[in-house]
Write an enzyme that holds these catalytic residues in place. Structure first.
Site, mmCIF file in Angstrom:
data_model
loop_
_atom_site.group_PDB
_atom_site.id
_atom_site.type_symbol
_atom_site.label_atom_id
_atom_site.label_comp_id
_atom_site.label_asym_id
_atom_site.label_seq_id
_atom_site.Cartn_x
_atom_site.Cartn_y
_atom_site.Cartn_z
ATOM 1 C CB THR A 460 -0.472 -8.990 -1.653
ATOM 2 O OG1 THR A 460 -0.257 -7.818 -2.416
ATOM 3 C CG2 THR A 460 0.748 -9.865 -1.774
ATOM 4 C CB THR A 478 1.201 -8.947 -5.131
ATOM 5 O OG1 THR A 478 0.212 -7.939 -4.914
ATOM 6 C CG2 THR A 478 2.438 -8.298 -5.749
ATOM 7 C CG ASN A 480 0.648 -2.692 -6.131
ATOM 8 O OD1 ASN A 480 0.940 -2.905 -4.953
ATOM 9 N ND2 ASN A 480 0.712 -1.501 -6.674
ATOM 10 C CD GLU A 498 3.351 -5.318 -8.017
ATOM 11 O OE1 GLU A 498 3.317 -4.931 -6.841
ATOM 12 O OE2 GLU A 498 2.581 -6.196 -8.457
ATOM 13 C CB SER A 531 8.540 -5.896 -3.321
ATOM 14 O OG SER A 531 7.536 -6.674 -2.709
HETATM 15 O O1 DON Z 1 5.236 -5.588 -3.444
HETATM 16 C C1 DON Z 1 4.662 -4.865 -2.639
HETATM 17 O O2 DON Z 1 5.171 -4.467 -1.601
HETATM 18 C C2 DON Z 1 3.231 -4.469 -2.891
HETATM 19 N N1 DON Z 1 2.969 -4.514 -4.310
HETATM 20 C C3 DON Z 1 2.336 -5.394 -2.144
HETATM 21 C C4 DON Z 1 0.922 -4.979 -2.244
HETATM 22 C C5 DON Z 1 0.098 -5.549 -1.180
HETATM 23 O O3 DON Z 1 0.544 -6.248 -0.321
HETATM 24 C C6 DON Z 1 -1.305 -5.199 -1.220
HETATM 25 N N2 DON Z 1 -1.999 -5.944 -0.223
HETATM 26 N N3 DON Z 1 -2.456 -6.248 0.653
#
Ligand code: DON
Length: 649
Positions: A460, A478, A480, A498, A531
């Site tokens: 992200t 992001t 995801n 997502e 999230s």
């Molecule tokens: O919104 C969220 O919490 C996740 N989709 C974030 C994903 C994420 O941070 C992956 N990365 N490092």
């Protein structure tokens, strides 16, 4: 002697060493100790600066600048194999403005817009579109995210452009014979939620920007059309993501085959041009988000869906709406200074979690991360906030999230009282609490039975911008997973996965982060999945002080929390606050995840206290900006863990 050897840090020059935390009539005083041994740390600032300068010189050919030519100060970590002893020790200092992102070309896009007279929101939108070109792992127009804005006049807004579930999505869409179908919520067309980024960026620009979309998108369009030299990081990512990318013909063609080199894989230094993406960006620049949601791009996306078993329809796209939400706030009194924290409301779980954590931790002294007791107190705090996250957080438009109770001082104090300072708690015994506001007593504790584990590879991206007037933006967005669903739309952009952030099967961990989440977060049409993204801004005595946030799935919350503690409570310099070693605990599994900088001796001390531990190369990528309280200088502190870049002037 401290139980382990970490790079040592000095406290910021401003402020005394006495730290006082006050909450109502509760106050404690504490002496903190952070020292720097500059002889220990090899400073590669000069080398990074030269590299960045070379980059800028080449970039300036493709970015004509109309504003006065002020020199740009910059740094970025140049090598993937960097270790903490080669990291920059000083933040990049700018007297006017600063941009901190994962990528030098992303930061440069923001600086270009600022120098053309744009404000922080103009620059942030430019950065977001540029990262969609140069950071395909996470930068996006096919995903979603959050943007927290705090203007110099004190106005704040939170832009929620989180994806939503398509109308045809159902609670059990990833379940067959009672089991989650492997990869169904993370790979391919059915894992894709309705993207929000383009609508959100347009809304932020219309609300607070001063420029037209076409102007702020110009750097991104140039990067997509003219290309940019492929970095070692991209070559590595394309290789790592090959098994997913090669399943989808457009992804395979764009990311895995260099048509100018007999269709071989890309090598470092090859030019990476994305003509379909350039054309899409040009249409958006001309016709606005309407192109993406109702125009040619929408038609291309829906046609892809129809021929590949996806469920997103033209109605889903036409009905997508970004939202402006009220910023979540709390305040603290430290060393005679008032600190305000401005952070992310639901559907982010992060802002609630961070305020809840700070409320617990204000009951106790913290000395730093060489101090076992400080680490233990933060670990126990993380355990408790993640238990609550799993039980209570969801899309606020469809469920009643008890935000006021979760972030109340009284509740924080009660949770603090459950921590035994001498012994590790067990996550089997620590359940979600009963949040309540002060003056109203808590009822019976809700018990829960959730299992949580930490994903290793996903990505992200967080970036921070402060302009010359003092307007500030913290933004995390992001796809995801790294490269999202691995599906690339025929219009040239990657699409998110997502859907996996929903409770894909109640009682069973979701695929990417192993999170078991509440029933309130189950899949339902038009709902936003919960999230952890947590863009956050701190004020000190009413003035802008720190802009922060991180990627990392659930560890976003820990990385962002630690950056806030490092700056606000431990008084670290901006770069030290980012370089400091990170740790993470998410309730279940019951283990402390430690970055590699923690010594074996420190880990053994934790084990002896009853903590199971696990190692991770890095936790989070925090690109932050601090403000020097004395001079007002902007201090760009990009995360050196993976190519962060801060540029300012
Ligand atoms: O919104 C969220 O919490 C996740 N989709 C974030 C994903 C994420 O941070 C992956 N990365 N490092």
């Amino acid at each position: 002697m401290s139980p382990h050897q970490l790079p040592a840090f000095r406290r910021r020059a401003s402020g005394a060493t006495n730290v006082e935390f006050a909450c109502g009539n509760f106050a404690i005083a504490r002496r903190t100790a952070y020292f720097v041994d500059s002889r220990k740390s090899k400073n590669i600032f000069g080398r990074s600066f030269l590299l960045a300068l070379l980059l800028l010189l080449s970039a300036s050919r493709s970015y004509p600048q109309t504003a006065a030519e002020l020199p740009v100060n910059s740094t970025h970590a140049a090598k993937h194999t960097n270790t903490s002893d080669t990291w920059p020790q000083q933040a990049v200092r700018g007297t006017h403005a600063m941009v901190a992102t994962d990528e030098a070309l992303g930061s440069q896009a923001g600086v270009t817009i600022l120098k053309q007279g744009g404000n922080a929101v103009d620059a942030a939108v430019a950065v977001a579109f540029a990262l969609a070109v140069v950071e395909p792992a996470a930068g996006n127009i096919g995903g979603g995210g959050f943007m927290l804005v705090r203007l110099a006049d004190g106005k704040t807004n939170f832009f929620d452009y989180r994806e939503v579930a398509p109308a045809k999505a159902t609670r059990d869409m990833y379940i067959q014979d009672g089991k989650l179908i492997t990869d169904a919520s993370t790979l391919g067309y059915r894992s894709i939620a309705v993207p929000g980024t383009v609508a959100g960026l347009e809304l932020a620009l219309k609300t607070h920007g001063t420029m037209k979309l076409a102007q702020v998108m110009a750097p991104a369009i140039r990067l997509a059309k003219n290309g940019f030299p492929i970095t070692e990081k991209l070559v590595r990512e394309f290789d790592e993501e090959k098994p997913g990318l090669e399943k989808y013909s457009v992804s395979k063609r764009i990311f895995l085959t260099n048509s100018r080199n007999q269709n071989h894989a890309y090598k470092v230094g090859d030019m990476f041009r994305q003509p379909e993406l350039a054309a899409t960006l040009q249409r958006i620049a001309k016709n606005g988000a309407a192109d993406f949601y109702r125009g040619k791009t929408a038609r291309m996306l829906v046609a892809d869906m129809q021929s590949n078993g996806g469920i997103i329809t033209s109605d889903d796209l036409a009905n997508y709406r970004p939202k402006i939400r009220e910023v979540l706030r709390a305040h603290y009194q430290i060393e005679g200074h008032r600190w305000d924290i401005l952070t992310s409301p639901p559907p982010s779980s992060g802002g609630v979690a961070i305020i809840e954590a700070l409320n617990i931790l204000r009951q106790t002294p913290l000395k730093g991360w060489e101090d076992l007791q400080s680490v233990r107190m933060v670990v126990e705090t993380m355990r408790r906030i993640f238990a609550d996250r799993a039980a209570y957080l969801a899309d606020p438009d469809y469920s009643d999230v008890p935000v006021a109770g979760l972030i109340s001082d009284c509740y924080g104090k009660e949770l603090f009282a459950t921590i035994d300072p001498q012994h590790a708690s067990s996550s089997k015994e620590i359940k979600a609490g009963t949040p309540h506001v002060c003056g109203i007593s808590a009822g019976q504790s809700t018990s829960s039975n959730m299992v949580v584990s930490l994903g290793e590879r996903p990505h992200t991206t967080h970036f921070s911008v402060v302009d010359a007037a003092g307007n500030a933006v913290a933004s995390t967005y992001t796809l995801n997973d790294s490269y999202g669903s691995h599906v690339t739309c025929s219009a040239g952009f990657l699409l998110n996965d997502e859907m996996d952030d929903f409770t894909t099967q109640p009682g069973v961990p979701n695929a990417l982060f192993g999170l078991i989440q509440s029933d309130a977060n189950v899949i339902a049409p038009n709902h936003r999945p919960l999230s952890s993204m947590t863009p956050t801004i701190l004020l000190r005595d009413g003035k802008l002080s720190f802009v922060t946030g991180s990627p990392g799935g659930p560890s976003i919350i820990s990385a962002t929390l630690l950056s806030v503690i490092n700056w606000m409570r431990l008084g670290m310099d901006a770069q030290a606050a980012i370089n400091a070693p990170r740790f993470h605990h998410q309730w279940l599994p019951d283990e402390v995840v430690l970055e590699k900088e923690f010594s074996p001796v420190f880990e053994q001390a934790l084990n002896a206290d009853g903590y199971a531990t696990k190692r991770k190369g890095h936790i989070g990528l925090v690109n932050a900006i601090g403000i020097d309280a004395q001079t007002g200088d902007r201090l760009g502190a990009a995360d050196p863990r993976d190519h962060g870049s801060a540029m300012g002037y």
